[in-house]
Motif scaffolding. Structure first.
Motif, PDB file in Angstrom:
ATOM      1  N   ALA A   1       0.850  -1.188   0.000  1.00 64.80           N
ATOM      2  CA  ALA A   1       0.000   0.000   0.000  1.00 64.80           C
ATOM      3  C   ALA A   1       0.887   1.239   0.000  1.00 64.80           C
ATOM      4  O   ALA A   1       2.053   1.173   0.364  1.00 64.80           O
ATOM      5  CB  ALA A   1      -0.916   0.025   1.207  1.00 64.80           C
ATOM      6  N   SER A   2       0.322   2.363  -0.423  1.00 59.49           N
ATOM      7  CA  SER A   2       1.050   3.626  -0.423  1.00 59.49           C
ATOM      8  C   SER A   2       0.106   4.751  -0.011  1.00 59.49           C
ATOM      9  O   SER A   2      -0.974   4.905  -0.576  1.00 59.49           O
ATOM     10  CB  SER A   2       1.622   3.905  -1.808  1.00 59.49           C
ATOM     11  N   LEU A   3       0.529   5.552   0.956  1.00 55.72           N
ATOM     12  CA  LEU A   3      -0.278   6.665   1.463  1.00 55.72           C
ATOM     13  C   LEU A   3       0.213   8.023   0.970  1.00 55.72           C
ATOM     14  O   LEU A   3      -0.290   9.045   1.413  1.00 55.72           O
ATOM     15  CB  LEU A   3      -0.239   6.671   2.996  1.00 55.72           C
ATOM     16  N   VAL A   4       1.180   8.040   0.070  1.00 54.94           N
ATOM     17  CA  VAL A   4       1.889   9.273  -0.277  1.00 54.94           C
ATOM     18  C   VAL A   4       0.963  10.398  -0.744  1.00 54.94           C
ATOM     19  O   VAL A   4       1.059  11.517  -0.263  1.00 54.94           O
ATOM     20  CB  VAL A   4       2.978   8.999  -1.334  1.00 54.94           C
ATOM     21  N   ASP A   5       0.038  10.134  -1.662  1.00 51.81           N
ATOM     22  CA  ASP A   5      -0.825  11.194  -2.176  1.00 51.81           C
ATOM     23  C   ASP A   5      -2.179  11.247  -1.481  1.00 51.81           C
ATOM     24  O   ASP A   5      -3.069  11.975  -1.899  1.00 51.81           O
ATOM     25  CB  ASP A   5      -1.053  10.997  -3.680  1.00 51.81           C
ATOM     26  N   GLY A   6      -2.348  10.482  -0.421  1.00 52.85           N
ATOM     27  CA  GLY A   6      -3.652  10.354   0.206  1.00 52.85           C
ATOM     28  C   GLY A   6      -4.080  11.580   0.991  1.00 52.85           C
ATOM     29  O   GLY A   6      -3.269  12.335   1.515  1.00 52.85           O
TER      30      GLY A   6
ATOM     31  N   MET B   1     -11.548   8.613   2.406  1.00 51.34           N
ATOM     32  CA  MET B   1     -10.109   8.693   2.163  1.00 51.34           C
ATOM     33  C   MET B   1      -9.880   8.537   0.661  1.00 51.34           C
ATOM     34  O   MET B   1     -10.360   7.575   0.051  1.00 51.34           O
ATOM     35  CB  MET B   1      -9.393   7.580   2.942  1.00 51.34           C
ATOM     36  N   TYR B   2      -9.126   9.463   0.077  1.00 47.67           N
ATOM     37  CA  TYR B   2      -8.885   9.487  -1.365  1.00 47.67           C
ATOM     38  C   TYR B   2      -7.412   9.248  -1.681  1.00 47.67           C
ATOM     39  O   TYR B   2      -6.540   9.546  -0.870  1.00 47.67           O
ATOM     40  CB  TYR B   2      -9.279  10.853  -1.948  1.00 47.67           C
TER      41      TYR B   2
END
Length: 161
Positions: free
Chosen positions: A45-50, A61-62
């Motif tokens: 998973a990646s939250l970088v641009d969230g 959450m986008y």
């Protein structure tokens, strides 16, 4: 099958801690499909641009990237779909009012499993100015250098005994 216990980190957003001053944090559940859970269990998973937004008295959450499950079929999920967050009504109302203040935003900090359930840690944050970011980096570097110097002095002191 044994019940999972403890906290297993899947992804964290270190860039958010650099770009924003964290004012308050909340832990909330996420509404996920089966293939999303399986993909998260693989640690992907990646939250970088969230980011998080409150719409119609619900928190969403986008732009959090959960890649498609490799063994999934036509039931697979889309990687960047919006996901509903599970919070109490009072928490949502509080977040919505605070997020509307100038310069404040809601960002996801960490995605993890807690006792077998997927959770996300979101934060009410205020954007840092460029000079604040440089100052934070300088302080971090200074503390690292002092810790190294202390450790080296202790090693020298042990060597003399």
């Amino acid at each position: 099958m044994a019940k999972e216990e403890g906290r297993k980190l899947i992804a964290q957003n270190k860039k958010a801690r650099h770009d924003y001053a964290i004012l308050d944090t909340y832990e909330c559940g996420i509404v996920l499909t089966g293939t999303e859970v399986k993909s998260l269990r693989q640690g992907r998973a990646s939250l970088v641009d969230g980011y998080v937004s409150v719409e119609g008295r619900e928190a969403w959450m986008y732009n959090v990237h959960v890649p498609e499950y490799s063994q999934g079929t036509w039931t697979n999920h889309s990687a960047r779909r919006k996901r509903k967050l599970l919070l109490h009504r009072e928490e949502i109302d509080k977040l919505e009012s605070k997020a509307q203040e100038s310069g404040h935003t809601l960002v996801p900090l960490a995605l993890y499993f807690k006792d077998g359930r997927a959770k996300v840690e979101i934060a009410l944050a205020k954007g840092k100015k460029e000079y604040d970011k440089r100052q934070a980096l300088r302080e971090k570097q200074d503390t690292r250098e002092t810790n190294r110097a202390i450790a080296a002095a202790r090693r020298r002191q042990r060597g003399e005994r």
